[in-house]
Design a protein around this motif. Structure first.
Motif, PDB file in Angstrom:
ATOM      1  N   VAL A   1     -30.722 -46.498 -28.533  1.00 43.35           N
ATOM      2  CA  VAL A   1     -29.714 -47.210 -27.742  1.00 43.35           C
ATOM      3  C   VAL A   1     -28.812 -46.202 -27.027  1.00 43.35           C
ATOM      4  O   VAL A   1     -28.475 -46.383 -25.852  1.00 43.35           O
ATOM      5  CB  VAL A   1     -28.880 -48.145 -28.640  1.00 43.35           C
ATOM      6  N   GLU A   2     -28.437 -45.129 -27.713  1.00 44.74           N
ATOM      7  CA  GLU A   2     -27.643 -44.078 -27.069  1.00 44.74           C
ATOM      8  C   GLU A   2     -28.384 -43.518 -25.852  1.00 44.74           C
ATOM      9  O   GLU A   2     -27.794 -43.346 -24.776  1.00 44.74           O
ATOM     10  CB  GLU A   2     -27.351 -42.942 -28.054  1.00 44.74           C
ATOM     11  N   ALA A   3     -29.662 -43.225 -26.031  1.00 43.43           N
ATOM     12  CA  ALA A   3     -30.452 -42.674 -24.929  1.00 43.43           C
ATOM     13  C   ALA A   3     -30.538 -43.662 -23.775  1.00 43.43           C
ATOM     14  O   ALA A   3     -30.423 -43.280 -22.598  1.00 43.43           O
ATOM     15  CB  ALA A   3     -31.845 -42.291 -25.423  1.00 43.43           C
ATOM     16  N   ASP A   4     -30.745 -44.954 -24.089  1.00 48.02           N
ATOM     17  CA  ASP A   4     -30.839 -45.971 -23.037  1.00 48.02           C
ATOM     18  C   ASP A   4     -29.535 -46.109 -22.260  1.00 48.02           C
ATOM     19  O   ASP A   4     -29.541 -46.438 -21.070  1.00 48.02           O
ATOM     20  CB  ASP A   4     -31.221 -47.330 -23.648  1.00 48.02           C
ATOM     21  N   LEU A   5     -28.410 -45.868 -22.939  1.00 48.56           N
ATOM     22  CA  LEU A   5     -27.101 -45.965 -22.293  1.00 48.56           C
ATOM     23  C   LEU A   5     -26.679 -44.646 -21.642  1.00 48.56           C
ATOM     24  O   LEU A   5     -25.551 -44.529 -21.157  1.00 48.56           O
ATOM     25  CB  LEU A   5     -26.040 -46.394 -23.314  1.00 48.56           C
ATOM     26  N   ARG A   6     -27.558 -43.650 -21.649  1.00 51.80           N
ATOM     27  CA  ARG A   6     -27.281 -42.325 -21.085  1.00 51.80           C
ATOM     28  C   ARG A   6     -26.110 -41.639 -21.798  1.00 51.80           C
ATOM     29  O   ARG A   6     -25.307 -40.929 -21.191  1.00 51.80           O
ATOM     30  CB  ARG A   6     -26.991 -42.412 -19.578  1.00 51.80           C
ATOM     31  N   LEU A   7     -26.001 -41.869 -23.112  1.00 57.64           N
ATOM     32  CA  LEU A   7     -24.981 -41.223 -23.927  1.00 57.64           C
ATOM     33  C   LEU A   7     -25.586 -40.003 -24.623  1.00 57.64           C
ATOM     34  O   LEU A   7     -26.804 -39.942 -24.809  1.00 57.64           O
ATOM     35  CB  LEU A   7     -24.456 -42.195 -24.991  1.00 57.64           C
ATOM     36  N   PRO A   8     -24.765 -39.015 -25.009  1.00 62.10           N
ATOM     37  CA  PRO A   8     -25.304 -37.917 -25.812  1.00 62.10           C
ATOM     38  C   PRO A   8     -25.909 -38.468 -27.100  1.00 62.10           C
ATOM     39  O   PRO A   8     -25.308 -39.321 -27.754  1.00 62.10           O
ATOM     40  CB  PRO A   8     -24.065 -37.048 -26.106  1.00 62.10           C
ATOM     41  N   VAL A   9     -27.102 -38.018 -27.450  1.00 55.84           N
ATOM     42  CA  VAL A   9     -27.792 -38.524 -28.631  1.00 55.84           C
ATOM     43  C   VAL A   9     -27.248 -37.805 -29.872  1.00 55.84           C
ATOM     44  O   VAL A   9     -27.316 -36.587 -29.979  1.00 55.84           O
ATOM     45  CB  VAL A   9     -29.315 -38.320 -28.508  1.00 55.84           C
ATOM     46  N   THR A  10     -26.690 -38.578 -30.786  1.00 56.65           N
ATOM     47  CA  THR A  10     -26.096 -38.026 -32.004  1.00 56.65           C
ATOM     48  C   THR A  10     -27.186 -37.550 -32.957  1.00 56.65           C
ATOM     49  O   THR A  10     -28.126 -38.300 -33.235  1.00 56.65           O
ATOM     50  CB  THR A  10     -25.235 -39.087 -32.707  1.00 56.65           C
ATOM     51  N   PRO A  11     -27.099 -36.316 -33.480  1.00 55.72           N
ATOM     52  CA  PRO A  11     -28.150 -35.832 -34.390  1.00 55.72           C
ATOM     53  C   PRO A  11     -28.137 -36.584 -35.716  1.00 55.72           C
ATOM     54  O   PRO A  11     -27.089 -37.002 -36.203  1.00 55.72           O
ATOM     55  CB  PRO A  11     -27.791 -34.353 -34.596  1.00 55.72           C
ATOM     56  N   LEU A  12     -29.321 -36.753 -36.289  1.00 54.28           N
ATOM     57  CA  LEU A  12     -29.452 -37.234 -37.663  1.00 54.28           C
ATOM     58  C   LEU A  12     -29.387 -36.021 -38.582  1.00 54.28           C
ATOM     59  O   LEU A  12     -30.240 -35.131 -38.501  1.00 54.28           O
ATOM     60  CB  LEU A  12     -30.789 -37.954 -37.856  1.00 54.28           C
ATOM     61  N   ASP A  13     -28.383 -35.964 -39.431  1.00 55.67           N
ATOM     62  CA  ASP A  13     -28.195 -34.808 -40.308  1.00 55.67           C
ATOM     63  C   ASP A  13     -29.039 -34.980 -41.566  1.00 55.67           C
ATOM     64  O   ASP A  13     -28.565 -35.480 -42.594  1.00 55.67           O
ATOM     65  CB  ASP A  13     -26.717 -34.650 -40.670  1.00 55.67           C
ATOM     66  N   LEU A  14     -30.309 -34.569 -41.482  1.00 53.76           N
ATOM     67  CA  LEU A  14     -31.234 -34.694 -42.602  1.00 53.76           C
ATOM     68  C   LEU A  14     -31.862 -33.342 -42.901  1.00 53.76           C
ATOM     69  O   LEU A  14     -32.188 -32.578 -41.985  1.00 53.76           O
ATOM     70  CB  LEU A  14     -32.335 -35.709 -42.285  1.00 53.76           C
TER      71      LEU A  14
END
Length: 511
Positions: A275-288
């Protein structure tokens, strides 16, 4: 109206000075202390004197051990110490999160969609980390998400947590508004997908400014809420800026039937990233952390070098993100590394362009150094520049592609789907119809709007008590026998892909 109780007396703790009260709870109070060495502010959670029975002590000890086990995660509150005060009360010394928590914010602020997505991905990685350690939280809600000094959400209060092997049977202390239907049943039973539901319910509250099934101005007692959680569809958030794809993600994560939800917290986090990518927002990393996939061994030793001393190429699981524009609040964040796999040289392997030709010696011009030669050198230089530029573009495109650096196909929570971080939302069946024959059997049929190889269908009979245990069929039809149909029979159907993704919203019909 019930009178607010007074805080218990803060215990005297060697090496700590009491500052003020932070909060009151059903079993414990939380105080702000100043630690002498090292010098810092800390939050101290102290059990109430009247709650010191064996069960509460055991829960408190469990909370200390579980939070300490998970404290390395940036979105889980860090535990520094656990001990028993001189007056006999157990206490936890924890990281002090100075900013306003989500419980206070969601009722008073209009939190932006971008921030809710960012919070959701970070909390998803925290919950996934707990699940990989074999721990279910079982009480995810806004009140249990604090905010660190740097604005990160921090999950806390593992007081009723359980190991995944226990299935989350007990429900002591659960919060009804954010609890899934299976944990509100007469014989509660939950797993990782129960935490997925509660996390999505928490994100819904941040968007809507209310709990998911709360009716403003209506009756919102425990009985009414439980009935809506078990049977009512998820209502709209009431905000025009919430995109349909985000609402679809929350609907799927909060499906009544656990099998229809995202299979893991990581899968929910990747759906939020999409959803972030579709909205052209910075993609938040998954901290795994790396999930243990074997690393590549180095090439055999050559030239007498000991293999044990050779440098090994390590694979790093990371979800990279585009560089933010200047002024973005993420500009100072340490970037996740891009996955680099060892590759042999060969056809298709990117190599640097050849060096430019040596300049002609100073002196008399060579006879061959005519205009044609100069033009050929110019062309060679231009070609070299184009090769370098092309390489930069290829590398940049790979780094910026949504999903670059996703876990490898061996990851149990990820199936390779053409290079995308997260597949598009699975559609719902349409043209769902039911026809009753003379014997009273009802045959339902439907249409798959986007059929894929190995598609299956998950269906169940819907009653006032909820949805019956779902069953899987391969063809878009099912027959409910007369003995089960009664006067009216209602079913719901979802499409299930080969990678276990299902329709965000099941189709329903009655006949």
């Amino acid at each position: 109206m019930t009178a607010r109780r007074e805080a218990s007396a803060p215990p005297v703790l060697p090496g700590y000075a009491h500052v003020r009260t932070l909060g009151l709870g059903g079993f414990a109070d939380v105080f702000l202390y100043r630690q002498d060495l090292p010098r810092r502010d800390v939050a101290v959670k102290v059990l109430l004197a009247g709650s010191l029975d064996d069960e509460v002590r055991a829960r408190f000890q469990t909370e200390a051990n579980l939070m300490a086990q998970l404290s390395h995660h940036p979105s889980i509150v860090t535990v520094y110490q656990a001990d028993i005060a001189a007056d006999g009360r157990p206490y936890l010394v924890m990281e002090y999160c100075s900013r306003t928590g989500l419980a206070e914010r969601y009722r008073t602020e209009r939190i932006s969609v971008a921030e809710v997505l960012r919070i959701g991905v970070r909390l998803a990685s925290a919950v996934e980390t707990a699940h990989r350690a074999g721990i279910l939280h079982r009480d995810i809600k806004p009140a249990n998400v604090l905010t660190t000094d740097f604005g990160w959400p921090a999950l806390t209060d593992f007081g009723i947590a359980a190991t995944t092997g226990q299935g989350g049977g007990a429900t002591v202390g659960m919060s009804i508004p954010w609890s899934p239907p299976e944990l509100l049943a007469e014989h509660p039973r939950g797993d990782e997908r129960s935490d997925v539901y509660s996390l999505a319910a928490t994100l819904y509250s941040l968007l809507a400014g209310r709990t998911p099934f709360e009716i403003p101005g209506g009756q919102n007692g425990a009985q009414q809420l439980v009935a809506r959680i078990e049977r009512a569809p998820l209502p709209p958030t009431g905000r025009d800026d919430v995109p349909a794809e985000l609402h679809a993600v929350l609907e799927r994560a909060m499906a009544k039937v656990p099998e229809l939800r995202h299979p893991s917290a990581a899968a929910l986090g990747r759906a939020l990233q999409q959803v972030e990518a579709d909205l052209r927002l910075p993609v938040t990393p998954l901290d795994l952390l790396d999930d243990g996939t074997p690393h590549a061994d180095p090439a055999p030793s050559q030239g007498g070098t000991d293999v044990a001393d050779a440098t090994r190429l390590r694979s790093i699981v990371a979800v990279p993100q585009p560089e933010p524009v200047r002024g973005d609040d993420d500009a100072t964040r340490v970037r996740g590394p891009v996955t680099v796999q060892p590759q042999p040289a060969g056809p298709g392997f990117l190599t640097p362009p050849p060096p430019p030709p040596e300049p002609a010696p100073v002196g008399e011009p060579d006879v061959a150094d005519d205009d044609d030669t100069r033009r050929s050198r110019t062309v060679a230089a231009v070609v070299s520049g184009v090769v370098v530029l092309g390489a930069i573009v290829v590398i940049a495109a790979a780094a910026l592609r949504p999903g670059a650096g996703e876990p490898r196909p061996g990851d149990t929570d990820f199936q390779e789907t053409g290079g995308s971080a997260v597949e598009a939302v699975v559609p719902s069946p349409h043209s769902l119809e039911g026809e009753r024959d003379a014997a009273g059997n009802v045959t339902f049929t439907w249409v798959n709007p986007d059929p894929r190889p190995d598609d299956h269908y998950l269906w169940g009979v819907v009653t006032v008590q909820g949805t019956s245990r779902p069953e899987v069929v391969e063809q878009p039809t099912v027959t409910v026998p007369a003995a089960q149909s009664g006067d009216e029979v209602c079913i719901e159907v979802s499409i299930v892909r080969a990678d276990r993704r299902a329709s965000a919203k099941p189709a329903q019909v009655c006949a």
